[in-house]
Write a protein that holds these residues in place. Structure first.
Motif, PDB file in Angstrom:
ATOM      1  N   GLN A  11       0.868  -1.182   0.000  1.00  0.00           N
ATOM      2  CA  GLN A  11       0.000   0.000   0.000  1.00  0.00           C
ATOM      3  C   GLN A  11       0.900   1.226   0.000  1.00  0.00           C
ATOM      4  OE1 GLN A  11      -2.897   0.005   3.131  1.00  0.00           O
ATOM      5  NE2 GLN A  11      -3.536   2.118   2.786  1.00  0.00           N
ATOM      6  N   LEU A  13       0.956   5.679  -0.283  1.00  0.00           N
ATOM      7  CA  LEU A  13       0.337   7.004  -0.333  1.00  0.00           C
ATOM      8  C   LEU A  13       1.374   7.989  -0.847  1.00  0.00           C
ATOM      9  CD1 LEU A  13      -1.789   9.196   0.351  1.00  0.00           C
ATOM     10  CD2 LEU A  13      -0.835   9.230   2.680  1.00  0.00           C
ATOM     11  N   THR A  15       1.956  12.060  -1.896  1.00  0.00           N
ATOM     12  CA  THR A  15       1.379  13.399  -1.745  1.00  0.00           C
ATOM     13  C   THR A  15       2.033  14.412  -2.669  1.00  0.00           C
ATOM     14  OG1 THR A  15       2.899  13.843   0.098  1.00  0.00           O
ATOM     15  CG2 THR A  15       0.722  12.961   0.652  1.00  0.00           C
ATOM     16  N   SER A  73      -2.093  14.147  -5.044  1.00  0.00           N
ATOM     17  CA  SER A  73      -2.134  13.106  -4.018  1.00  0.00           C
ATOM     18  C   SER A  73      -2.945  11.902  -4.490  1.00  0.00           C
ATOM     19  CB  SER A  73      -2.747  13.673  -2.731  1.00  0.00           C
ATOM     20  OG  SER A  73      -2.887  12.665  -1.755  1.00  0.00           O
ATOM     21  N   GLU A  75      -3.547   7.379  -3.353  1.00  0.00           N
ATOM     22  CA  GLU A  75      -3.188   6.219  -2.536  1.00  0.00           C
ATOM     23  C   GLU A  75      -3.675   4.969  -3.246  1.00  0.00           C
ATOM     24  OE1 GLU A  75      -3.438   4.711   2.133  1.00  0.00           O
ATOM     25  OE2 GLU A  75      -4.761   6.301   1.402  1.00  0.00           O
TER      26      GLU A  75
END
Length: 278
Positions: A11, A13, A15, A73, A75
């Motif tokens: 996973q 993320l 930004t 951004s 994810e």
């Protein structure tokens, strides 16, 4: 020696703006799920616009890459696995389960409902938790979770009227025509002015719509196509590197070497040594 069944999940993320520098291909299958944000996903000369909750199945051997769309951004969850990981967990041949393949041969984009997204995300979370622990029977549990995921994907696909088609605006259709031309004529000495003239548009406009649609500059894309073909020649033929450089449209062996190493991380000879078919 029998290879160990392969499975990985992560996973991430991000930004800040992120686009892959080149498209790539795996020997394993890939599942990409967008938890938040927007992305462009490029697969085999077509561009898909992803939104939150979308799931992409990328069949092995399909070239693909992601690039920015909208907000910086995003994810996502990414899963890679090979057939051996699935086959070793079920007596049923993974390629044929009832009338729908458990491991589809073609890549596609699914847009699950909100209820389906919740179920998928619950499965992803279970897989992530298990993957990062060393519990007893971890391998078997991950296999069972992956099978549940594949079955759920198959059920969503079977109830959806159609998978989501690639982007097809007038601008994108024009870019697809340019892409097809590049794949057909990569061995020739191409210039921006020639391409713009062939498609009856200005070079400035061509560069802008190509970058907006694919995430590549036109030069980057052409270099990528040439490197893909050079990879195949290095693996499948005994041609000299100078001949391969010429057959893939590079103007010199030095330029070929620089571009090839930029895209692959290896010189042509290093790549041939590591990937040459027996």
């Amino acid at each position: 020696m029998i290879a160990t069944p392969f499975f990985a999940i992560e996973q991430a993320l991000r930004t800040v703006p992120f686009s892959m520098s080149a498209d790539h291909v795996h020997q394993a299958h890939e599942i990409y799920y967008l938890l938040a944000g927007e992305r462009y996903y490029y697969i085999n000369q077509r561009v898909y616009a992803l939104q939150k909750g979308d799931l992409i199945w990328i069949s092995k051997h399909d070239f693909h890459r992601t690039s920015n769309k909208g907000s910086d951004s995003h994810e996502r969850i990414l899963i890679n696995f090979d057939e051996a990981f699935v086959a070793s967990s079920t007596p049923v041949t993974p390629s044929v389960v009832q009338s729908r393949p458990l491991l589809p041969e073609k890549s596609f984009l699914l847009r699950p409902s909100a209820q389906e997204q919740r179920k998928l995300e619950h499965l992803f979370q279970q897989m992530l938790d298990e993957y990062h622990q060393e519990h007893a029977y971890r391998h078997m549990y991950l296999q069972s979770l992956l099978l549940q995921l594949l079955i759920r994907i198959g059920r969503i696909q079977s109830t959806a009227p159609d998978t989501i088609a690639p982007e097809r605006s007038e601008q994108q259709q024009r870019v697809y025509s340019v892409i097809e031309y590049l794949h057909a004529h990569y061995a020739e000495k191409l210039s921006l002015e020639q391409l713009a003239g062939h498609f009856y548009i200005s070079s400035t406009y061509l560069c802008r719509i190509f970058k907006q649609t694919t995430g590549f500059t036109l030069v980057e894309y052409l270099q990528d196509v040439r490197v893909q073909q050079a990879r195949a020649y290095l693996k499948e033929t005994n041609w000299k590197v100078t001949a391969i450089a010429e057959k893939t449209g590079f103007d010199s062996i030095a330029h070929f070497g620089r571009v090839f190493k930029h895209f692959t991380g290896h010189t042509p000879l290093q790549y041939r040594k590591a990937h040459k078919k027996e």
